[in-house]
Design a protein around this motif. Structure first.
Motif: not given
Lengths: 337, 315
Positions: A102-105, A114-117, A153-156, B221-225
Motif C-alpha cells: 500500500y505505502s509503495l503504491m 513494488r512486487q519484488k519488495r 516495507i517503507n523502512e521507517p 495515513a500512517d502508511l503515507g496516505g
C-alpha cells in the motif's frame, strides 16, 4: 552525525483529555536501533504516547522530536514512522500483497519493484506465497505478520507496535516474541513496543519504561527494572514482589523506610540452619502454600506482616506448615522512593 | 415398589406443558408454525399478484371492441417496444439514474460526517432531521415543490436576489429538459425526486461507513496516505456497498413513481404514469402490465449487479 541523534525524544510532553492527563509532562529518549517497551496497566498513558509518536494525536504542550526534527504537529503521513495496530487494521478489501504494498503504491513506486519488495517482505515474515489471499482468509498470527510486513516495507525510522501480540494465544505469542526480536535484529529499525505484559516487556526489550498515570515510574534495562525497582508501583507491577513498610520494615531492617524484595531472593530453611555471617534472617510461620509446578509460593507470617517466598521445586520435600527460617542477602533489599 | 407419576403429571397445566415440550424437541416444527402466516402473505399477496400481472401482460387489447383478449400473445410487448414507448422507458431510466447519482453525491459527505465525526447528540438530531420529512404527507411535499419551483415561487425570488437569472434562463433554455419555469421543466421532477429519496440514500451509506473501523483510516495515513488517497483507496471502496444499497432505493422508487411527474415537469410521460393511465381510463390492462414488467426486469439486473458489489452486506 545522525548516529548520535535519538530516534525519538519527548521533552515535557503533556496530553490532556478533558478531565484526565493521559500523558503528564513526560521527557524521555529512545535511541536508534533500540527495542524500547512502554509497559504499564491500561489507562497509564502508554498508548497515548505511541499515538503521539505516530501523529494520530497532538500534544497540548511539549516537544516531540524524531531524529532531532520537531514533529509534534506533523500529520502521520509526513512522518517516517509506521505502526502495527492492535487490531492489525488490515484493509479487508485488498489482498495481502496489496496491503503490504500500500505505502509503495501511494509513493508511485513502479509496479515491478513494488512486487519484488512485497515478496521480500512476505519472505521476511514467513508468508511467502500468500500474496493473493484476503486478510479474512488468514489466521490471527498470519494477519499479525502481514501487519508487520506492511509497516516495515517503507523502512521507517521507527516502528511502533501497539500490543501486537495481545490477541494471540500463549504458544503463538511466545513464538512471535522470538520472531519479532529476530526481525528487529535483522532490519536494525528502532522498535517501540507497547504492552501491559511485564514478562513480554522483560523478554523483548533493550530498555523499557514503566508507565503509571501518565508518568514514567522508571526507565532502564530489564534486569535493572526487575532487580532494582525504583518505586513500590514498579516493584508490584513488574513481577511479584514483597513491598515492605511500617512495623515489618522496622523489624527486618531496623528502619520504617519502605523497601522491596523479590520472593525468589528469600531462602526458606529449617530453624537449625546456620545463617551466613553477612546475611539477614527472620523466623516465621507458613500460612499458605501455592504449588505452581516449577516452583512453590509460600506466604509466611512474621511479626507485623507477611512475606511471599518462592522456592524452586528441585526436591520433592515441600514443607507444608510450621515454623521456618527466612534468609536473604542484604544486597537484595531495594529501598523504594 | 411405589409408583411415582412423572413430574409433569403432578403439576397443573399438564396439557399445555405437553404442547410446549412437544415443540421444544421439534424446533423445526415450531419454526414452520411461526412462518406459516408470513409465508402465506408473501406467497399469495405478493407473488400471486405479481404472477397475475405477468400473465396479463401476455394478453392483448382488441382495438376494435376495446375488450381484453385472454389469449397468449407477444403483441403487447411488441407495442411496448414502439418508438414512443421506448422513449418513455429511456426517459424514466435516465431520470432514475440521474436522481441516484445526484443523491449519492449529496448524501456521501453527510453520511460520512454522521458516521465518523458527529458527536452522539448531533448525530441523533441529524438522523431525526433526515427522517422528519417522511412523517409528512407525500402529496403535500410534492405540491410544495410545485410552489417552490413556480415562476413566482420562492426559488425564483432567491435567484433574482442573487442576480442569477442568466444562469436560470440558460438552464431553462436547454433542449428537451428545459421549460418556461423550473416547475414545468425536467428539473422539477428531478429536484422533487432528489428531495424525496435522499433519506433512503443517506441511511444505508451511514450504516456502511460506520462499519469501517477508525484504525483503517489511521493505518492509511500512517502508511503515507493523505486525505484524498485515504478516501480513494480505503473509505470509498469500503463505503461503496452502502452507496449501492442506497441506490437500490433511489433507483427503484424513481422508476415506479407516477405522482411526481404528473404534478411537476413538462408533461412528458414516465413508466408509472403510463401504467396508471392505461389501466385506468384506457382500460388497457395488458399494456399497463407490460409497462410494469419493465422496471421489474431492470431492477432484477440492478439487484444482481448490486449483490456482486456486496450491497446486501450493508442493509
Amino acid at each position: 552525525m545522525t548516529e548520535k541523534l535519538p530516534a525519538v525524544e519527548f521533552v515535557h510532553v503533556t496530553r490532556q483529555f478533558e478531565a484526565m492527563r493521559a500523558v503528564d509532562d513526560l521527557s524521555f529518549t529512545v535511541d536508534q536501533g533500540e527495542f524500547f517497551s512502554l509497559l504499564g496497566p491500561s489507562g497509564s498513558g502508554k498508548t497515548t504516547c505511541l499515538r503521539l509518536i505516530a501523529g494520530f494525536d497532538q500534544p497540548n504542550s511539549g516537544s516531540i522530536r524524531l531524529l532531532g526534527q520537531e514533529a509534534a504537529s506533523l500529520p502521520p503521513y509526513e512522518r517516517n514512522v509506521n505502526t502495527v495496530f492492535q487490531d492489525y487494521a488490515l484493509f479487508p478489501h485488498m489482498t495481502v500483497g496489496e496491503n503490504v504494498g500500500y505505502s509503495l503504491m501511494l509513493k508511485k513506486t513502479p509496479k515491478q519493484e513494488r512486487q519484488k519488495r512485497v515478496e521480500e517482505m512476505l519472505e521476511l515474515v514467513q508468508l511467502g506465497g500468500m500474496m493473493q489471499r484476503k486478510p479474512s482468509q488468514l489466521s490471527g498470527g498470519q494477519r499479525q505478520r502481514v501487519a508487520l510486513a506492511r509497516a516495515l516495507i517503507n523502512e521507517p525510522q521507527v516502528l511502533l507496535l501497539d500490543e501486537p501480540l495481545g490477541a494471540l494465544d500463549l504458544k503463538l505469542r511466545q513464538q512471535m516474541q522470538m520472531e519479532l526480536k529476530a526481525i528487529q535484529k535483522r532490519v536494525e529499525i528502532t522498535f517501540i513496543f507497547v504492552t501491559h505484559d511485564q514478562e513480554e516487556a522483560l523478554t523483548l526489550s533493550d530498555r523499557l519504561a514503566v508507565f503509571n498515570r501518565g508518568k514514567i515510574e522508571q526507565i532502564g534495562v530489564p534486569a535493572e527494572v526487575y532487580e532494582r525497582p525504583a518505586t513500590a508501583f514498579v516493584a508490584d507491577f513488574v513481577g511479584v514482589s514483597n513491598v515492605v513498610d511500617g512495623t515489618l520494615a522496622q523489624a527486618l531492617i531496623g528502619s520504617d523506610r519502605s523497601f522491596a524484595i523479590r520472593p525468589e531472593k528469600i531462602h526458606m530453611t529449617d530453624l537449625e540452619t546456620p545463617v551466613p555471617p553477612d546475611a539477614c534472617s527472620a523466623v516465621g510461620q507458613i500460612q499458605e502454600v501455592l504449588y505452581l509446578g516449577i516452583s512453590t509460593r509460600y506466604r509466611v507470617a512474621l511479626q507485623g506482616g507477611y512475606l511471599t517466598v518462592v522456592e524452586q521445586n528441585t526436591t520433592s520435600a515441600i514443607p507444608r506448615s510450621g515454623k521456618v527460617q527466612l534468609i536473604w542477602q542484604r544486597e537484595h533489599i531495594c529501598p523504594l522512593s | 415398589m411405589q409408583n411415582i407419576p412423572p413430574a409433569s403429571a403432578r403439576r397443573p397445566g399438564f396439557q399445555l406443558r405437553r404442547v410446549v415440550n412437544f415443540f421444544y424437541h421439534r424446533p423445526r416444527g415450531l419454526l414452520a408454525l411461526l412462518l406459516l402466516a408470513p409465508l402465506l402473505w408473501f406467497g399469495v399477496v405478493y407473488l400471486g399478484s405479481l404472477g397475475a400481472l405477468l400473465i396479463q401482460s401476455f394478453f392483448h387489447l382488441d382495438d376494435f371492441t376495446g375488450q381484453v383478449v385472454r389469449e397468449f400473445t407477444l403483441q403487447t410487448y411488441g407495442e411496448l417496444l414502439s418508438r414512443s414507448n421506448g422513449d418513455i422507458i429511456l426517459r424514466t431510466v435516465g431520470m432514475a439514474a440521474s436522481v441516484t447519482i445526484a443523491a449519492a453525491i449529496l448524501a456521501f459527505p453527510l453520511a460520512y460526517y454522521m458516521a465518523r465525526h458527529a458527536p452522539p447528540r448531533l448525530k441523533a438530531a441529524l438522523s431525526l432531521a433526515i427522517l422528519l420529512p417522511l412523517w409528512s404527507n407525500y402529496l403535500v411535499r410534492v405540491y410544495s415543490w410545485k410552489l417552490i419551483l413556480a415562476q413566482e415561487g420562492v426559488l425564483s425570488w432567491f435567484i433574482r436576489l442573487f442576480h442569477l437569472e442568466g444562469l436560470l434562463n440558460l438552464l431553462l433554455s436547454l433542449p428537451s429538459i428545459g421549460g418556461t419555469s423550473l416547475s414545468v421543466s425536467a428539473f422539477g421532477p428531478f429536484l422533487a425526486f432528489l428531495y424525496l429519496w435522499l433519506p433512503y440514500m443517506i441511511l444505508p451509506m451511514q450504516a456502511a461507513l460506520e462499519r469501517v473501523p477508525l484504525s483503517l483510516t489511521e493505518a492509511s495515513a500512517d502508511l503515507g496516505g493523505r486525505n484524498w488517497a485515504t478516501f480513494r483507496w480505503v473509505i470509498l471502496p469500503l463505503g461503496f456497498p452502502g452507496v449501492v444499497a442506497g441506490s437500490i432505493f433511489t433507483f427503484s422508487l424513481t422508476l415506479g413513481d407516477f405522482i411526481v411527474p404528473s404534478i411537476l415537469g413538462n408533461s412528458s410521460l414516465f413508466i408509472g404514469q403510463v401504467a396508471y393511465i392505461q389501466q385506468g381510463t384506457a382500460g388497457n390492462i395488458p399494456i399497463a402490465a407490460a409497462f410494469t414488467v419493465v422496471p421489474m426486469i431492470i431492477m432484477t439486473f440492478y439487484l444482481i449487479g448490486a449483490k456482486r458489489l456486496g450491497a446486501f452486506d450493508a442493509l
